[in-house]
Design a protein around this motif. Structure first.
Motif, PDB file in Angstrom:
ATOM      1  N   ALA A 178       0.961  -1.167  -0.138  1.00  0.00           N
ATOM      2  CA  ALA A 178       0.096  -0.012  -0.109  1.00  0.00           C
ATOM      3  C   ALA A 178       0.860   1.175   0.077  1.00  0.00           C
ATOM      4  O   ALA A 178       1.889   1.378   0.806  1.00  0.00           O
ATOM      5  N   ASP A 179       0.781   2.029  -0.733  1.00  0.00           N
ATOM      6  CA  ASP A 179       1.208   3.617  -0.846  1.00  0.00           C
ATOM      7  C   ASP A 179       0.015   4.519  -0.431  1.00  0.00           C
ATOM      8  O   ASP A 179      -0.933   4.427  -0.881  1.00  0.00           O
ATOM      9  N   ILE A 180       0.196   5.322   0.369  1.00  0.00           N
ATOM     10  CA  ILE A 180      -0.481   6.172   1.321  1.00  0.00           C
ATOM     11  C   ILE A 180       0.126   7.437   1.171  1.00  0.00           C
ATOM     12  O   ILE A 180       1.313   7.732   1.392  1.00  0.00           O
ATOM     13  N   HIS A 181      -0.675   8.582   0.902  1.00  0.00           N
ATOM     14  CA  HIS A 181      -0.304  10.048   0.650  1.00  0.00           C
ATOM     15  C   HIS A 181      -1.317  11.069   1.403  1.00  0.00           C
ATOM     16  O   HIS A 181      -2.377  10.959   0.890  1.00  0.00           O
ATOM     17  N   CYS A 194      -7.217  14.983   3.056  1.00  0.00           N
ATOM     18  CA  CYS A 194      -7.026  14.544   1.612  1.00  0.00           C
ATOM     19  C   CYS A 194      -6.195  13.670   1.498  1.00  0.00           C
ATOM     20  O   CYS A 194      -5.051  13.514   1.766  1.00  0.00           O
ATOM     21  N   LEU A 195      -6.727  12.293   1.186  1.00  0.00           N
ATOM     22  CA  LEU A 195      -6.011  11.157   1.077  1.00  0.00           C
ATOM     23  C   LEU A 195      -5.926  10.548  -0.452  1.00  0.00           C
ATOM     24  O   LEU A 195      -6.921  10.684  -1.080  1.00  0.00           O
ATOM     25  N   TRP A 250      -7.495   4.725  -4.212  1.00  0.00           N
ATOM     26  CA  TRP A 250      -8.407   5.902  -3.773  1.00  0.00           C
ATOM     27  C   TRP A 250      -7.570   7.265  -4.097  1.00  0.00           C
ATOM     28  O   TRP A 250      -6.558   7.553  -4.283  1.00  0.00           O
ATOM     29  N   GLN A 251      -8.658   8.033  -4.984  1.00  0.00           N
ATOM     30  CA  GLN A 251      -8.141   9.458  -5.211  1.00  0.00           C
ATOM     31  C   GLN A 251      -8.754  10.448  -4.780  1.00  0.00           C
ATOM     32  O   GLN A 251     -10.114  10.601  -4.869  1.00  0.00           O
ATOM     33  N   TYR A 390     -19.127   7.416   5.252  1.00  0.00           N
ATOM     34  CA  TYR A 390     -19.306   8.174   4.096  1.00  0.00           C
ATOM     35  C   TYR A 390     -18.875   7.489   2.888  1.00  0.00           C
ATOM     36  O   TYR A 390     -17.780   6.872   2.958  1.00  0.00           O
ATOM     37  N   PRO A 391     -19.649   7.233   1.909  1.00  0.00           N
ATOM     38  CA  PRO A 391     -18.876   6.598   0.711  1.00  0.00           C
ATOM     39  C   PRO A 391     -17.643   7.424   0.104  1.00  0.00           C
ATOM     40  O   PRO A 391     -17.701   8.570   0.109  1.00  0.00           O
ATOM     41  N   GLY A 392     -16.797   6.805  -0.507  1.00  0.00           N
ATOM     42  CA  GLY A 392     -15.591   7.444  -0.989  1.00  0.00           C
ATOM     43  C   GLY A 392     -15.548   7.272  -2.631  1.00  0.00           C
ATOM     44  O   GLY A 392     -16.157   6.498  -3.096  1.00  0.00           O
ATOM     45  N   SER A 393     -14.373   8.137  -3.243  1.00  0.00           N
ATOM     46  CA  SER A 393     -14.228   7.844  -4.520  1.00  0.00           C
ATOM     47  C   SER A 393     -13.180   6.757  -4.552  1.00  0.00           C
ATOM     48  O   SER A 393     -11.995   7.167  -4.706  1.00  0.00           O
ATOM     49  N   LYS A 394     -13.468   5.528  -5.050  1.00  0.00           N
ATOM     50  CA  LYS A 394     -12.470   4.601  -5.217  1.00  0.00           C
ATOM     51  C   LYS A 394     -12.482   4.048  -6.721  1.00  0.00           C
ATOM     52  O   LYS A 394     -13.679   4.065  -7.487  1.00  0.00           O
TER      53      LYS A 394
END
Length: 399
Positions: A178-181, A194-195, A250-251, A390-394
């Motif tokens: 996993a890469d996390i920013h 902001c992830l 995830w953006q 909450y739903p996310g944008s993936k």
């Protein structure tokens, strides 16, 4: 048979000038201004009108071999005789009567907080004494204090981290990566984390869910004992299955910081400490998980609540009495011995009227000066939630 006279007091309320979203919110050093409003349905004699302001921190819990533990701090203990006839009661006509007041908060008081095993609360209390012994009416009004904690510049820098672990199953093995920013590690209430994240599964295990969230850990101290409690402040969860060779990206996923959480460390309080962490967790089959936790600092910069500039009146509290021997407290002790009380307003507003999540669920336990919830210690890894999912944008990424 004699019939008892009805109390002349229709209502007694405390109205504060500083009203934000139906919650009274102040900074240390700010002046609280307001009015005690007395509504009489008939003319009567009033002997005195007192106002007290209290701010206190309380911790309380139970441990199996120790028993009940409790600690307490006093931040404000002041009172003022708004009106005292000194034996000569004042005659008030039927209708509304207003008594203005002002009080400057000390500079070192901590932010308001209500947690699992402790709290920091502030309450105004008005005591109106009528001509008869039973004509005593009290009214209370809680208010919030939010410290202004400026975030260090280095917390505005973005942060990147990686996760990797090898898993074995059924004579095969492989890695989960996993890469996390994160856009930064310092925030104020109302802002968003902001992830950006990308998860890759090269292992024989299935990934069953991915979750990112903000955790708040509160630490309570009493009689040389310490207990910690974790809860999820906000989260984004993705219940999506990834098998060997699958990926998920995830953006611009946003995790909001609620508007009313206190700042990190809860400065000014020595019995409660607060810290925040960003947690990214990957859940796998067979009950396994891969996670990382990154310290997050929550500051406080309440917009629109800036204190006045150089002009400062230092004599605002000149008519207030500090300490336990003030007249208002003496009056309250005498009135507690009376058999009949007229309560003009509850200790806290109805739960439906309370928008601040810090006052929700625990408010009824703090009425009438009660201690906060007394509970037993439990596993620190079981979290309570105080914000919805909450739903996310993936999106999927096939590797």
């Amino acid at each position: 048979m004699a019939v008892a006279k009805q109390s002349p007091f229709e209502s007694v309320t405390i109205n504060l000038e500083h009203d934000i979203d139906e919650q009274y919110q102040y900074q240390p050093g700010e002046i609280i201004r307001g009015k005690i409003v007395i509504h009489l349905h008939r003319s009567t004699l009033v002997e005195s009108v007192y106002l007290t302001i209290t701010g206190e921190g309380i911790c309380a819990w139970e441990e199996e071999y120790v028993g009940a533990l409790e600690s307490k701090e006093i931040y404000i203990d002041a009172s003022q005789a708004i009106f005292d006839a000194e034996g000569l009661a004042r005659y008030l006509e039927k209708g509304f009567h207003q008594f203005p007041f002002e009080y400057r908060l000390p500079d070192n008081v901590p932010s308001s907080f209500i947690g699992k095993f402790g709290s920091v609360t502030y309450i105004l209390k008005a005591i109106v004494q009528g001509e008869r012994q039973g004509d005593t009416t009290i009214a209370t009004e809680p208010f919030l204090v939010m410290r202004k904690y400026l975030l260090p510049d280095e917390l505005s820098e973005p942060l990147k981290t990686k996760l990797a672990k090898t898993y074995f199953s059924m004579c095969s093995w492989g890695k989960v990566n996993a890469d996390i920013h994160l856009n930064r590690t310092g925030f104020v209430p109302g802002e968003d984390i902001c992830l950006q994240a990308e998860v890759q599964n090269h292992s024989p295990l299935r990934i069953t869910a991915i979750q990112a969230g903000l955790l708040m850990e509160s630490t309570y101290r009493a009689q040389k004992n310490i207990i910690a409690y974790k809860q999820i402040v906000n989260k984004r969860r993705d219940d999506y299955e990834l098998i060997d060779g699958d990926g998920r990206r995830w953006q611009n996923v946003r995790i909001g910081i609620p508007a009313y959480v206190p700042e990190s460390f809860l400065e000014g309080c020595d019995i409660i400490d607060l810290s925040y962490k960003f947690q990214f967790r990957i859940e796998l089959s067979s009950g396994k998980e891969l996670k990382t936790e990154i310290p997050i600092t929550v500051g406080a910069n309440p917009r629109g609540l800036e204190l006045p500039g150089p002009e400062r009146k230092d004599d605002v509290n000149i008519h207030w009495t500090m300490g336990p021997r003030d007249l208002a407290k003496q009056q309250m002790e005498e009135q507690r011995e009376m058999s009949a009380w007229t309560i003009a307003s509850p200790e806290f507003r109805d739960r439906e009227q309370v928008m601040n999540p810090l006052f929700r669920n625990e408010s009824e336990k703090l009425s009438n000066g009660d201690r906060p919830h007394v509970g037993n210690a439990h596993n620190e890894d079981s979290y309570d939630e105080i914000a919805p999912d909450y739903p996310g944008s993936k999106e999927d990424t096939r590797l």
